[in-house]
Write a protein that holds these residues in place. Structure first.
Motif, mmCIF file in Angstrom:
data_model
loop_
_atom_site.group_PDB
_atom_site.id
_atom_site.type_symbol
_atom_site.label_atom_id
_atom_site.label_comp_id
_atom_site.label_asym_id
_atom_site.label_seq_id
_atom_site.Cartn_x
_atom_site.Cartn_y
_atom_site.Cartn_z
ATOM 1 N N MET A 1 10.768 3.764 14.316
ATOM 2 C CA MET A 1 9.398 3.307 14.603
ATOM 3 C C MET A 1 8.660 3.061 13.288
ATOM 4 S SD MET A 1 6.471 5.129 16.965
ATOM 5 C CE MET A 1 7.492 4.990 18.433
ATOM 6 N N THR A 2 7.973 1.942 13.186
ATOM 7 C CA THR A 2 7.280 1.590 11.953
ATOM 8 C C THR A 2 5.904 2.233 11.899
ATOM 9 O OG1 THR A 2 6.419 -0.415 12.970
ATOM 10 C CG2 THR A 2 8.498 -0.599 11.764
ATOM 11 N N THR A 3 5.359 2.288 10.680
ATOM 12 C CA THR A 3 4.050 2.909 10.457
ATOM 13 C C THR A 3 3.148 1.941 9.715
ATOM 14 O OG1 THR A 3 5.049 5.112 10.345
ATOM 15 C CG2 THR A 3 2.838 4.862 9.418
ATOM 16 N N ALA A 4 1.907 1.831 10.189
ATOM 17 C CA ALA A 4 0.899 0.988 9.548
ATOM 18 C C ALA A 4 -0.239 1.849 9.049
ATOM 19 C CB ALA A 4 0.371 -0.051 10.527
ATOM 20 N N LEU A 5 -0.738 1.550 7.854
ATOM 21 C CA LEU A 5 -1.918 2.208 7.300
ATOM 22 C C LEU A 5 -3.061 1.200 7.302
ATOM 23 C CD1 LEU A 5 -2.198 4.640 4.332
ATOM 24 C CD2 LEU A 5 -3.775 2.712 4.490
ATOM 25 N N ILE A 6 -4.183 1.611 7.871
ATOM 26 C CA ILE A 6 -5.343 0.728 8.013
ATOM 27 C C ILE A 6 -6.549 1.378 7.359
ATOM 28 C CG2 ILE A 6 -6.826 -0.505 9.641
ATOM 29 C CD1 ILE A 6 -4.559 -0.003 11.752
ATOM 30 N N THR A 7 -7.185 0.684 6.430
ATOM 31 C CA THR A 7 -8.429 1.186 5.852
ATOM 32 C C THR A 7 -9.608 0.606 6.634
ATOM 33 O OG1 THR A 7 -8.780 -0.595 4.226
ATOM 34 C CG2 THR A 7 -7.315 1.224 3.583
ATOM 35 N N GLY A 8 -10.719 1.358 6.642
ATOM 36 C CA GLY A 8 -11.851 0.934 7.468
ATOM 37 C C GLY A 8 -11.455 0.884 8.928
ATOM 38 N N ALA A 67 -7.261 6.989 -5.076
ATOM 39 C CA ALA A 67 -6.066 7.722 -5.496
ATOM 40 C C ALA A 67 -5.426 8.466 -4.327
ATOM 41 C CB ALA A 67 -6.421 8.700 -6.609
ATOM 42 N N LEU A 68 -6.246 8.986 -3.424
ATOM 43 C CA LEU A 68 -5.729 9.709 -2.264
ATOM 44 C C LEU A 68 -4.894 8.776 -1.376
ATOM 45 C CD1 LEU A 68 -5.863 12.495 -0.860
ATOM 46 C CD2 LEU A 68 -7.821 11.626 0.439
ATOM 47 N N VAL A 69 -5.385 7.570 -1.167
ATOM 48 C CA VAL A 69 -4.646 6.620 -0.340
ATOM 49 C C VAL A 69 -3.416 6.101 -1.081
ATOM 50 C CG1 VAL A 69 -4.793 4.503 1.023
ATOM 51 C CG2 VAL A 69 -6.786 6.001 0.836
ATOM 52 N N GLU A 70 -3.535 5.885 -2.389
ATOM 53 C CA GLU A 70 -2.374 5.490 -3.186
ATOM 54 C C GLU A 70 -1.239 6.492 -3.021
ATOM 55 O OE1 GLU A 70 -3.711 3.158 -7.211
ATOM 56 O OE2 GLU A 70 -4.372 5.240 -7.029
ATOM 57 N N LYS A 71 -1.573 7.768 -3.067
ATOM 58 C CA LYS A 71 -0.561 8.824 -2.947
ATOM 59 C C LYS A 71 0.161 8.730 -1.615
ATOM 60 C CE LYS A 71 0.013 13.858 -3.179
ATOM 61 N NZ LYS A 71 -0.697 15.158 -3.378
ATOM 62 N N ARG A 72 -0.579 8.479 -0.544
ATOM 63 C CA ARG A 72 0.059 8.362 0.779
ATOM 64 C C ARG A 72 0.947 7.126 0.841
ATOM 65 N NH1 ARG A 72 2.818 7.860 4.165
ATOM 66 N NH2 ARG A 72 2.684 8.352 6.404
ATOM 67 N N ALA A 120 0.398 -0.203 -4.920
ATOM 68 C CA ALA A 120 1.058 1.071 -4.622
ATOM 69 C C ALA A 120 2.131 0.922 -3.548
ATOM 70 C CB ALA A 120 0.016 2.105 -4.174
ATOM 71 N N VAL A 121 1.871 0.097 -2.546
ATOM 72 C CA VAL A 121 2.782 0.036 -1.396
ATOM 73 C C VAL A 121 3.912 -0.980 -1.561
ATOM 74 C CG1 VAL A 121 1.620 -1.732 0.012
ATOM 75 C CG2 VAL A 121 2.753 0.211 1.125
ATOM 76 N N VAL A 122 3.686 -2.045 -2.309
ATOM 77 C CA VAL A 122 4.653 -3.140 -2.357
ATOM 78 C C VAL A 122 5.992 -2.769 -2.992
ATOM 79 C CG1 VAL A 122 5.095 -5.380 -3.477
ATOM 80 C CG2 VAL A 122 3.043 -5.048 -2.082
ATOM 81 N N PRO A 123 6.045 -1.982 -4.088
ATOM 82 C CA PRO A 123 7.355 -1.664 -4.660
ATOM 83 C C PRO A 123 8.321 -1.031 -3.654
ATOM 84 C CG PRO A 123 5.643 -1.110 -6.223
ATOM 85 C CD PRO A 123 4.942 -1.468 -4.948
ATOM 86 N N GLY A 124 7.848 -0.097 -2.849
ATOM 87 C CA GLY A 124 8.702 0.508 -1.832
ATOM 88 C C GLY A 124 9.146 -0.497 -0.785
#
Length: 257
Positions: A1-8, A67-72, A120-124
Motif C-alpha cells: 500500500m502506498t503512502t502520500a504526505l499532504i501539507t495543508g 525540518a520536521l517534515v523533511e525528516k519524515r 528531501a523526497v525525490v532522491p528516495g
C-alpha cells in the motif's frame, strides 16, 4: 500500500486530496499547524476508509517546521510515494500595505518549503524508480499579482524544470494551478469574494480528481478546468500593461488559490 504526505491537509484542496487518496486506499501523512484538527481528520479517514493516517503537526513558516517534515520524507523505513505540497496562504493588501515579515513568511511557505520538501523526497523516489510530487501553485502564477503571484510563478518554473531534469527516472513532478476554489483560503486572509463571478468558482473535489488524472498522464503543469484553460490562453495574448491594470484594480486580496 502506498503512502502520500499532504501539507495543508486539514482544509480546502489539501483536505480534498486526503479524501480522494484515502478513498483509493492510500495511507496518509497529514501535515498542518492545528493538532486537534489533524487528529479529527485522521480518525475520520481511518474509520471511513480503513487506511492508516499519521498526523504531523508542523508550521512550514518556520525552519523547525520544515525540518520536521523533511525528516519524515527521508525516512526510508516508511517511504513516501506521493508528496502534495499544498500549504499556502494569502496576504490582504497591495505592495507596501503588507508587513515585510508576512511577505517573507509567504516566500518561506510557498517557495523555500516547496524546494526543501521536494528535494528531501525525490532522491528516495528516484532510487526506487517511482513516485510523484504535486506542487500546488495557482493561475495567479501567470498574472502580475505581487508577492503571491510571484511565489506561485516560482513554484511553476521550479516544478517544470525539475520534472524535465527527472525525465525517465520514474518520478513525476507536476505544478497544479487552480483558479478560485471554495475553501477557507480567502476567509483566513480576511479577503472579500463578493465581486467574483459564480462561474469562476471551482469545486475542490472535482479539481483534485482532474489533477490526479493529469499526474497519471505525466503532465508537468495542470490547469484542471476548461474555463481556466481558456482564460489563461487569453492571458497569454493580452498585453502585459493591460493585465497589470486589471489586476491592480482587483488587488492582491482577490488572488485565486
Amino acid at each position: 500500500m502506498t503512502t502520500a504526505l499532504i501539507t495543508g491537509a486539514t482544509a480546502g484542496i489539501g483536505a480534498a486530496f486526503a479524501r480522494r487518496l484515502a478513498t483509493e486506499g492510500h495511507n496518509l501523512v497529514l501535515v498542518a499547524r492545528n493538532t486537534e484538527r489533524l487528529q479529527e481528520q485522521a480518525t475520520e479517514l481511518h474509520d471511513r476508509h480503513g487506511i492508516e493516517a499519521e498526523v504531523l503537526p508542523a508550521d512550514l513558516g518556520t525552519d523547525d517546521g520544515i525540518a520536521l517534515v523533511e525528516k519524515r520524507l527521508t525516512d526510508s523505513r516508511n517511504a513516501i510515494d506521493l508528496l502534495v505540497n499544498n500549504a499556502g496562504f494569502g496576504n490582504k493588501g497591495q505592495f507596501l500595505d503588507v508587513p515585510m515579515a508576512d511577505e517573507l513568511t509567504m516566500l518561506k511557505v510557498h517557495c523555500e518549503a516547496v524546494l526543501r520538501l521536494t528535494s528531501a523526497v525525490v532522491p528516495g523516489m528516484r532510487a526506487r524508480g517511482r513516485g510523484g510530487v504535486v506542487n500546488v501553485a495557482s493561475v495567479a502564477a501567470f498574472l502580475p499579482r505581487g508577492t503571491y503571484g510571484a511565489s506561485k510563478a516560482w513554484v511553476v518554473q521550479f516544478t517544470q524544470g525539475a520534472a524535465r531534469d527527472l525525465a525517465g527516472s520514474g518520478v513525476r513532478l507536476m505544478a497544479l494551478c487552480p483558479g478560485f476554489v471554495r475553501t477557507e483560503f480567502h476567509e483566513r486572509a480576511g479577503m472579500g469574494t463578493d465581486n467574483i463571478p459564480g462561474w469562476m468558482w471551482l469545486d475542490a473535489d472535482k479539481l483534485v480528481t482532474a489533477a490526479l488524472a493529469d499526474l497519471s498522464r505525466g503532465k508537468s503543469l495542470s490547469i484542471p478546468d476548461p474555463r481556466y484553460k481558456a482564460l489563461m490562453g487569453a492571458v497569454k495574448l493580452a498585453p502585459r500593461g493591460l493585465l497589470g491594470g486589471i489586476t491592480s484594480k482587483t488587488g492582491r486580496k482577490y488572488g485565486p488559490q
